[in-house]
Design a protein around this motif. Sequence first.
Motif, PDB file in Angstrom:
ATOM      1  N   ALA A  28       0.815  -1.212   0.000  1.00  0.00           N
ATOM      2  CA  ALA A  28       0.000   0.000   0.000  1.00  0.00           C
ATOM      3  C   ALA A  28       0.851   1.266   0.000  1.00  0.00           C
ATOM      4  CB  ALA A  28      -0.930   0.014   1.214  1.00  0.00           C
ATOM      5  N   GLY A  29       2.163   1.116   0.143  1.00  0.00           N
ATOM      6  CA  GLY A  29       3.059   2.251   0.035  1.00  0.00           C
ATOM      7  C   GLY A  29       3.485   2.882   1.342  1.00  0.00           C
ATOM      8  N   PHE A  30       3.197   2.237   2.463  1.00  0.00           N
ATOM      9  CA  PHE A  30       3.542   2.823   3.751  1.00  0.00           C
ATOM     10  C   PHE A  30       5.015   2.621   4.089  1.00  0.00           C
ATOM     11  CE2 PHE A  30      -1.073   2.276   4.320  1.00  0.00           C
ATOM     12  CZ  PHE A  30      -1.396   3.574   4.704  1.00  0.00           C
ATOM     13  N   ASN A  31       5.537   3.563   4.854  1.00  0.00           N
ATOM     14  CA  ASN A  31       6.911   3.522   5.365  1.00  0.00           C
ATOM     15  C   ASN A  31       6.903   2.633   6.609  1.00  0.00           C
ATOM     16  OD1 ASN A  31       9.350   4.021   6.660  1.00  0.00           O
ATOM     17  ND2 ASN A  31       9.337   6.211   6.257  1.00  0.00           N
ATOM     18  N   LEU A  32       7.505   1.444   6.516  1.00  0.00           N
ATOM     19  CA  LEU A  32       7.340   0.438   7.563  1.00  0.00           C
ATOM     20  C   LEU A  32       8.668  -0.033   8.137  1.00  0.00           C
ATOM     21  CD1 LEU A  32       5.239  -1.448   8.999  1.00  0.00           C
ATOM     22  CD2 LEU A  32       5.770  -3.138   7.227  1.00  0.00           C
ATOM     23  N   SER A  33       8.727  -0.034   9.471  1.00  0.00           N
ATOM     24  CA  SER A  33       9.814  -0.673  10.210  1.00  0.00           C
ATOM     25  C   SER A  33       9.233  -1.887  10.925  1.00  0.00           C
ATOM     26  CB  SER A  33      10.432   0.280  11.233  1.00  0.00           C
ATOM     27  OG  SER A  33      11.041   1.374  10.587  1.00  0.00           O
ATOM     28  N   VAL A  34       9.990  -2.975  10.992  1.00  0.00           N
ATOM     29  CA  VAL A  34       9.477  -4.193  11.618  1.00  0.00           C
ATOM     30  C   VAL A  34      10.485  -4.741  12.616  1.00  0.00           C
ATOM     31  CG1 VAL A  34       8.015  -4.830   9.656  1.00  0.00           C
ATOM     32  CG2 VAL A  34      10.378  -5.660   9.750  1.00  0.00           C
ATOM     33  N   TRP A  35       9.955  -5.434  13.586  1.00  0.00           N
ATOM     34  CA  TRP A  35      10.788  -6.143  14.569  1.00  0.00           C
ATOM     35  C   TRP A  35      10.148  -7.480  14.880  1.00  0.00           C
ATOM     36  CZ3 TRP A  35       9.305  -8.161  19.248  1.00  0.00           C
ATOM     37  CH2 TRP A  35      10.329  -8.689  20.046  1.00  0.00           C
ATOM     38  N   THR A  51      12.196  -1.707   6.810  1.00  0.00           N
ATOM     39  CA  THR A  51      13.402  -1.573   7.614  1.00  0.00           C
ATOM     40  C   THR A  51      13.306  -2.583   8.751  1.00  0.00           C
ATOM     41  OG1 THR A  51      13.606   0.787   7.128  1.00  0.00           O
ATOM     42  CG2 THR A  51      14.772  -0.044   9.076  1.00  0.00           C
ATOM     43  N   VAL A  52      14.216  -3.536   8.790  1.00  0.00           N
ATOM     44  CA  VAL A  52      14.209  -4.569   9.827  1.00  0.00           C
ATOM     45  C   VAL A  52      15.099  -4.104  10.970  1.00  0.00           C
ATOM     46  CG1 VAL A  52      14.726  -6.973  10.377  1.00  0.00           C
ATOM     47  CG2 VAL A  52      13.792  -6.374   8.130  1.00  0.00           C
ATOM     48  N   CYS A  53      14.516  -4.010  12.151  1.00  0.00           N
ATOM     49  CA  CYS A  53      15.202  -3.413  13.298  1.00  0.00           C
ATOM     50  C   CYS A  53      15.724  -4.469  14.265  1.00  0.00           C
ATOM     51  CB  CYS A  53      14.259  -2.461  14.031  1.00  0.00           C
ATOM     52  SG  CYS A  53      13.702  -1.079  13.007  1.00  0.00           S
ATOM     53  N   GLU A  54      16.837  -4.136  14.912  1.00  0.00           N
ATOM     54  CA  GLU A  54      17.454  -5.046  15.877  1.00  0.00           C
ATOM     55  C   GLU A  54      16.689  -5.074  17.190  1.00  0.00           C
ATOM     56  OE1 GLU A  54      19.995  -7.065  15.542  1.00  0.00           O
ATOM     57  OE2 GLU A  54      20.635  -6.475  13.530  1.00  0.00           O
ATOM     58  N   THR A  55      16.117  -3.924  17.585  1.00  0.00           N
ATOM     59  CA  THR A  55      15.434  -3.834  18.872  1.00  0.00           C
ATOM     60  C   THR A  55      14.056  -3.212  18.703  1.00  0.00           C
ATOM     61  OG1 THR A  55      16.231  -1.612  19.431  1.00  0.00           O
ATOM     62  CG2 THR A  55      17.672  -3.483  20.003  1.00  0.00           C
ATOM     63  N   VAL A  56      13.214  -3.435  19.698  1.00  0.00           N
ATOM     64  CA  VAL A  56      11.887  -2.819  19.689  1.00  0.00           C
ATOM     65  C   VAL A  56      12.016  -1.302  19.714  1.00  0.00           C
ATOM     66  CG1 VAL A  56       9.745  -2.546  20.992  1.00  0.00           C
ATOM     67  CG2 VAL A  56      10.793  -4.811  20.779  1.00  0.00           C
ATOM     68  N   SER A  57      12.918  -0.802  20.545  1.00  0.00           N
ATOM     69  CA  SER A  57      13.088   0.654  20.653  1.00  0.00           C
ATOM     70  C   SER A  57      13.474   1.273  19.321  1.00  0.00           C
ATOM     71  CB  SER A  57      14.139   0.990  21.722  1.00  0.00           C
ATOM     72  OG  SER A  57      13.654   0.672  23.006  1.00  0.00           O
ATOM     73  N   ASP A  58      14.334   0.597  18.571  1.00  0.00           N
ATOM     74  CA  ASP A  58      14.715   1.098  17.251  1.00  0.00           C
ATOM     75  C   ASP A  58      13.507   1.169  16.322  1.00  0.00           C
ATOM     76  OD1 ASP A  58      17.373   1.362  17.920  1.00  0.00           O
ATOM     77  OD2 ASP A  58      17.964  -0.595  17.114  1.00  0.00           O
ATOM     78  N   ALA A  59      12.623   0.180  16.433  1.00  0.00           N
ATOM     79  CA  ALA A  59      11.460   0.130  15.547  1.00  0.00           C
ATOM     80  C   ALA A  59      10.451   1.222  15.881  1.00  0.00           C
ATOM     81  CB  ALA A  59      10.801  -1.244  15.633  1.00  0.00           C
ATOM     82  N   VAL A  60      10.229   1.477  17.172  1.00  0.00           N
ATOM     83  CA  VAL A  60       9.130   2.369  17.563  1.00  0.00           C
ATOM     84  C   VAL A  60       9.519   3.838  17.632  1.00  0.00           C
ATOM     85  CG1 VAL A  60       8.028   0.501  18.841  1.00  0.00           C
ATOM     86  CG2 VAL A  60       9.510   2.117  20.074  1.00  0.00           C
ATOM     87  N   LYS A  61      10.808   4.130  17.740  1.00  0.00           N
ATOM     88  CA  LYS A  61      11.181   5.540  17.865  1.00  0.00           C
ATOM     89  C   LYS A  61      10.807   6.286  16.588  1.00  0.00           C
ATOM     90  CE  LYS A  61      16.005   4.940  16.402  1.00  0.00           C
ATOM     91  NZ  LYS A  61      17.422   5.013  16.832  1.00  0.00           N
ATOM     92  N   ASN A  62      10.213   7.422  16.753  1.00  0.00           N
ATOM     93  CA  ASN A  62       9.755   8.281  15.651  1.00  0.00           C
ATOM     94  C   ASN A  62       8.587   7.695  14.864  1.00  0.00           C
ATOM     95  OD1 ASN A  62      11.853  10.168  16.215  1.00  0.00           O
ATOM     96  ND2 ASN A  62      13.280   8.912  15.026  1.00  0.00           N
ATOM     97  N   ALA A  63       8.031   6.547  15.297  1.00  0.00           N
ATOM     98  CA  ALA A  63       6.888   5.962  14.595  1.00  0.00           C
ATOM     99  C   ALA A  63       5.611   6.722  14.950  1.00  0.00           C
ATOM    100  CB  ALA A  63       6.734   4.497  14.949  1.00  0.00           C
ATOM    101  N   ASP A  64       4.781   6.974  13.936  1.00  0.00           N
ATOM    102  CA  ASP A  64       3.491   7.619  14.168  1.00  0.00           C
ATOM    103  C   ASP A  64       2.443   6.613  14.637  1.00  0.00           C
ATOM    104  OD1 ASP A  64       4.142  10.360  13.089  1.00  0.00           O
ATOM    105  OD2 ASP A  64       4.569   9.146  11.311  1.00  0.00           O
TER     106      ASP A  64
END
Length: 297
Positions: A28-35, A51-64
Amino acid sequence: MEGFMSLKIALLGTGLMGFPMSQNLLKAGFNLSVWNRTKTKATPLQQDGATVCETVSDAVKNADMIITMLENGPVVEDILFTQGNVNAIQNNAIIIDMGSIPPAMAQDHSKRLAEKNIHHLDAPVSGGTKGATEATLTIMCGGEEAIFQRALPIFKAMGRATYIGPSGTGQLSKCANQVIVGNTIAAISEGLLLAAAGGANPAAVREALSGGFADSRILQEHGMRMLERNFEPGAMCKTQLKDLRTALEAIDGINLPVTQTTKCLYEKLIRKGHETLDHSSLLLELEALNKPHQLTK
């Protein structure tokens, strides 16, 4: 929809459900980080643009918006609060819990997140891996209606969302769903087994019932699974049992005897080592109770 594409979304939990849900958000075109706890289950999403993140904090920071698709309530509690990852979430973000947890826990999470100026929606889903893959999930949402409206473009990428009411009511709706699903699986198992035991062709019986008053999506899809003895998981027995237990404990003073019986049947099936089979495999327990009768040879 274009204005929403700049939203940063994080999805925590790329298992059987979370992985195809992530794929549809990316389509759908969304900017997505996953953990995911096991990173290798998330890594293939990189080729789709995540974007595959190493930690939960990395994934959620700056997430709307942050979607959790985790195993159960205690896991959500641990990841958000016990581990302190909630402190990495920005003000005014929206957490959308799309797993199945107790309604009271959803209400508690909503209250605690509000104290940190973070919004919360409990939005469990129905439809299994097929619905997750085809973006046809039924999404039952509790929380503030204004926040639900903000999240609608996200929901539309994964299925059909319905606003149920205040915090916790999405989970109550999922409880109702799982009561109906579990008991219907048991009823179809018994009905088809009865027909087969008396000498009728169970496949022909299923066909005869199609379009009649006993018809349902469960008769069509899970009835066929039973006939084919195809119990590869779309929704696992252990998940169905967890949800039935949640439903039975959700409201004090309500008596659900049919659901109690179905729960006991799933418990017996799981004690035999079948926890990861599809929940339609409840047929196996009904067959065990009716030896030597089987639905199919």
